[in-house]
Design a protein around this motif. Structure first.
Motif, PDB file in Angstrom:
ATOM      1  N   PHE A   1     -12.922  51.463  22.372  1.00  0.00           N
ATOM      2  CA  PHE A   1     -14.344  51.152  22.219  1.00  0.00           C
ATOM      3  C   PHE A   1     -14.559  49.817  21.513  1.00  0.00           C
ATOM      4  CE2 PHE A   1     -15.382  55.335  23.681  1.00  0.00           C
ATOM      5  CZ  PHE A   1     -16.692  55.231  24.121  1.00  0.00           C
ATOM      6  N   ASP A   2     -13.529  49.355  20.813  1.00  0.00           N
ATOM      7  CA  ASP A   2     -13.653  48.058  20.150  1.00  0.00           C
ATOM      8  C   ASP A   2     -13.253  46.905  21.075  1.00  0.00           C
ATOM      9  OD1 ASP A   2     -14.435  49.292  17.821  1.00  0.00           O
ATOM     10  OD2 ASP A   2     -12.385  49.522  17.095  1.00  0.00           O
TER      11      ASP A   2
ATOM     12  N   GLU B   1     -13.201  44.910  25.031  1.00  0.00           N
ATOM     13  CA  GLU B   1     -14.206  44.493  26.007  1.00  0.00           C
ATOM     14  C   GLU B   1     -14.412  45.547  27.087  1.00  0.00           C
ATOM     15  OE1 GLU B   1     -15.248  40.437  28.469  1.00  0.00           O
ATOM     16  OE2 GLU B   1     -13.684  40.463  26.984  1.00  0.00           O
TER      17      GLU B   1
ATOM     18  N   SER C   1     -28.075  46.530  24.327  1.00  0.00           N
ATOM     19  CA  SER C   1     -28.436  47.943  24.423  1.00  0.00           C
ATOM     20  C   SER C   1     -29.239  48.423  23.206  1.00  0.00           C
ATOM     21  CB  SER C   1     -27.182  48.801  24.585  1.00  0.00           C
ATOM     22  OG  SER C   1     -26.387  48.711  23.424  1.00  0.00           O
TER      23      SER C   1
ATOM     24  N   TYR D   1     -25.864  57.428  21.999  1.00  0.00           N
ATOM     25  CA  TYR D   1     -26.451  56.246  22.630  1.00  0.00           C
ATOM     26  C   TYR D   1     -26.018  54.959  21.921  1.00  0.00           C
ATOM     27  CZ  TYR D   1     -29.386  57.137  18.612  1.00  0.00           C
ATOM     28  OH  TYR D   1     -29.806  57.390  17.331  1.00  0.00           O
ATOM     29  N   GLU D   2     -25.308  55.116  20.795  1.00  0.00           N
ATOM     30  CA  GLU D   2     -24.970  53.922  20.001  1.00  0.00           C
ATOM     31  C   GLU D   2     -23.934  53.049  20.702  1.00  0.00           C
ATOM     32  OE1 GLU D   2     -24.734  54.846  15.494  1.00  0.00           O
ATOM     33  OE2 GLU D   2     -24.257  56.699  16.533  1.00  0.00           O
ATOM     34  N   ARG D   3     -22.835  53.692  21.097  1.00  0.00           N
ATOM     35  CA  ARG D   3     -21.757  52.959  21.787  1.00  0.00           C
ATOM     36  C   ARG D   3     -21.277  53.855  22.915  1.00  0.00           C
ATOM     37  NH1 ARG D   3     -18.206  51.818  16.568  1.00  0.00           N
ATOM     38  NH2 ARG D   3     -16.641  51.086  18.023  1.00  0.00           N
TER      39      ARG D   3
ATOM     40  N   PRO E   1     -18.483  40.503  23.821  1.00  0.00           N
ATOM     41  CA  PRO E   1     -17.764  41.328  24.794  1.00  0.00           C
ATOM     42  C   PRO E   1     -18.432  42.660  25.132  1.00  0.00           C
ATOM     43  CG  PRO E   1     -16.545  41.215  22.719  1.00  0.00           C
ATOM     44  CD  PRO E   1     -17.672  40.245  22.613  1.00  0.00           C
ATOM     45  N   ARG E   2     -19.028  43.327  24.139  1.00  0.00           N
ATOM     46  CA  ARG E   2     -19.470  44.703  24.395  1.00  0.00           C
ATOM     47  C   ARG E   2     -20.967  44.845  24.620  1.00  0.00           C
ATOM     48  NH1 ARG E   2     -17.064  46.765  19.255  1.00  0.00           N
ATOM     49  NH2 ARG E   2     -18.269  48.624  19.655  1.00  0.00           N
TER      50      ARG E   2
ATOM     51  N   GLY F   1     -18.359  45.134   9.975  1.00  0.00           N
ATOM     52  CA  GLY F   1     -18.568  45.185  11.414  1.00  0.00           C
ATOM     53  C   GLY F   1     -19.974  45.554  11.821  1.00  0.00           C
TER      54      GLY F   1
ATOM     55  N   ARG G   1     -30.847  54.911  13.186  1.00  0.00           N
ATOM     56  CA  ARG G   1     -30.321  55.096  14.542  1.00  0.00           C
ATOM     57  C   ARG G   1     -28.829  54.866  14.578  1.00  0.00           C
ATOM     58  NH1 ARG G   1     -33.048  50.015  17.761  1.00  0.00           N
ATOM     59  NH2 ARG G   1     -32.183  48.324  16.585  1.00  0.00           N
TER      60      ARG G   1
ATOM     61  N   VAL H   1     -23.182  41.148  16.254  1.00  0.00           N
ATOM     62  CA  VAL H   1     -22.192  40.904  15.190  1.00  0.00           C
ATOM     63  C   VAL H   1     -21.168  39.852  15.612  1.00  0.00           C
ATOM     64  CG1 VAL H   1     -20.424  41.963  13.738  1.00  0.00           C
ATOM     65  CG2 VAL H   1     -22.557  43.184  14.167  1.00  0.00           C
TER      66      VAL H   1
ATOM     67  N   ILE I   1     -23.482  45.250  22.836  1.00  0.00           N
ATOM     68  CA  ILE I   1     -24.206  46.267  22.071  1.00  0.00           C
ATOM     69  C   ILE I   1     -25.593  45.754  21.693  1.00  0.00           C
ATOM     70  CG2 ILE I   1     -24.242  47.511  19.852  1.00  0.00           C
ATOM     71  CD1 ILE I   1     -21.205  47.742  20.067  1.00  0.00           C
TER      72      ILE I   1
END
Lengths: 331, 128
Positions: free
Chosen positions: A127-128, A130, B91, A243-245, B85-86, A38, B128, B105, B88
């Motif tokens: 968090f996985d 949408e 960001s 800050y990652e997710r 969708p997210r 992932g 990070r 991904v 990431i």
């Protein structure tokens, strides 16, 4: 002084050899990336002929892919999925056993700040998905029911669950373990200089030509800025940050590192970076220290002499363990 | 008295000039073909796009979910639009230094900053 023909010819041959070496260096560096577990897994390897590096790196990627199928809760046939579906637990491979053993050790020493049984909680927050959402109190209570450092136990390769509804999630440690195994594979192939980086969980094997590896640490609030640079060799470096997710709802930032006591995002830190002798340990400690906050987090690190940490507290202040300074590169 | 090794004949000079010519041509070739810092995009394991980091441009990168929008300007390279969708990847901010990575991904897009071998950066990898 008269010109000497052998000397001239010799110098010219040396010049020709240097030109040849510049055009076809025998030792180079290769950099390969794949999307695995992932995230982006990048392997940089050098110090020997390209052909042998290529086969070593291929083998390292294959090992990570193998472990992904074993340890990911997103694979229907993985051991983690099998554990989640079983009522009492199941027998697992040596690899899964090693991950769980290390995870349980950090879980117990951190008083439950690190937890291997947050599968339900993570699914609840979504968090996985949408559109992640903030769960209500009742839903959080159900997701936290039965979790904790003693929710799982190991008897050899047998994993026992204390409650049938427990969902094991090795996300906080499996990537790190896979990087450790990839490094072991590279070593078996004779590689002496390499970096394996799985979405920020990295191990730096050996040295770059003439110096240690230099690792920049992301500033948690200024994406364009490096907080510090450290120099390491034969060490793991892992950073966990809020800050990652994350997502924002009603002006509040919700991130993905949860405090198992509340089921809510931990609020003591902006980021934690751990340098340790294995990526799996650094991975678990980064999460545990983040949840504990600066003071208790640094206290936890005293139990792991092979680990050092740099913490950016919620108020932006920097805290580090006593041995951190030896890795720091002067600005 | 001069020995035979100390006498440079016309043939000797020819060999000297030939070797010098080969060396000079080789070095000139290296100097003229060496690339600066570049943005390298891979999609599905294959390099799908590459461009110098110092030439501003925008590019739409095809992935299984649709198009990921990449901007290269004087700040560096960054993803400004994505069908994932997210988001990431958006960001993740800007990649500007050798070894920096951006990734989407879900859309199988990888953006990496690459430099010629031997070019020194402030750091080798970013944690990070």
């Amino acid at each position: 002084m008269s010109w000497n023909r052998p000397l001239i010819i010799g110098l010219l041959v040396v010049l020709l050899a240097m030109t040849w070496w510049r055009l076809h260096p025998a030792e180079e560096e290769i950099r390969r990336s794949q999307l695995l577990m992932g995230t982006v897994v990048e392997i940089v390897a050098g110090g020997q002929a390209i052909e042998s590096l290529e086969s070593a790196v291929d083998a390292a990627f294959a090992e990570i892919a193998r472990l992904d199928k074993l340890l990911s809760r997103y694979h229907q046939t993985s051991e983690v999925t099998r554990l989640a579906e079983s009522a009492r637990g199941s027998k697992v491979s040596v690899e899964t056993m090693e991950v769980i053993a290390l995870g349980l050790d950090v879980a117990q020493r951190s008083g439950g700040a690190f937890d291997l049984t947050l599968g339900k909680l993570k699914a609840l927050w979504g968090f996985d998905q949408e559109t992640p959402t903030v769960p209500d109190h009742a839903a959080l209570s159900i997701a936290l029911n039965g979790i904790g450092p003693r929710a799982l136990s190991l008897q050899g390769q047998q994993v026992n669950k204390r409650a049938p509804q427990l969902q094991v999630d090795l996300g906080g440690i499996a990537k790190g373990y896979a990087v450790d195994r990839a490094i072991a594979v590279l070593k078996e192939h004779g590689v002496v200089s390499a970096a394996v980086n799985a979405g920020g969980d990295m191990y730096l094997l050996g040295q770059r030509p003439g110096r240690a590896w230099r690792i920049g640490i992301q500033h948690p609030r200024q994406t364009e800025t490096v907080l510090e640079t450290v120099q390491v060799h034969d060490q793991a470096v892992v950073t966990s940050g809020d800050y990652e997710r994350f997502f924002e709802q009603d002006g509040v930032r919700y991130h993905h590192i949860f405090d198992p006591k509340t089921g809510l995002p931990a609020r003591g830190c902006q980021s934690v970076t751990i340098i340790a002798d294995s990526v799996a340990l650094a991975d678990a400690l980064a999460t545990a220290v983040f949840v504990l906050g600066p003071e208790a987090g640094l206290q936890l690190l005293t139990e792991y002499p092979q680990a050092e940490g740099l913490i950016v507290a919620a108020d932006g202040t920097l805290h580090s363990s006593p041995g951190w300074a030896r890795y720091r590169v002067a600005p | 008295m001069k020995t035979p090794w100390q006498i440079m004949t016309a043939g000797d000079w020819l060999v000297v000039l030939l070797l010098l010519g080969i060396s000079f041509t080789g070095l000139l070739w290296v100097a003229t073909t060496a690339e600066g810092t570049r943005v390298v995009v891979t999609s599905g394991g294959q390099t799908s796009f590459t461009a110098p980091l110092n030439q501003p441009r925008t590019v739409d990168l095809d992935g299984p979910l649709g198009q990921t929008h990449l901007v290269i300007d004087n700040q560096g390279a960054r993803i400004t639009g994505s069908p994932c969708p997210r988001k990431i990847c958006i960001s993740m901010g800007t990649a500007k230094q050798t070894g920096d990575l951006l990734a989407c991904v879900p859309n199988r897009i990888l953006v990496r900053i690459d430099s010629p071998v031997g070019e020194e950066a402030a750091y080798d990898l970013l944690s990070r």
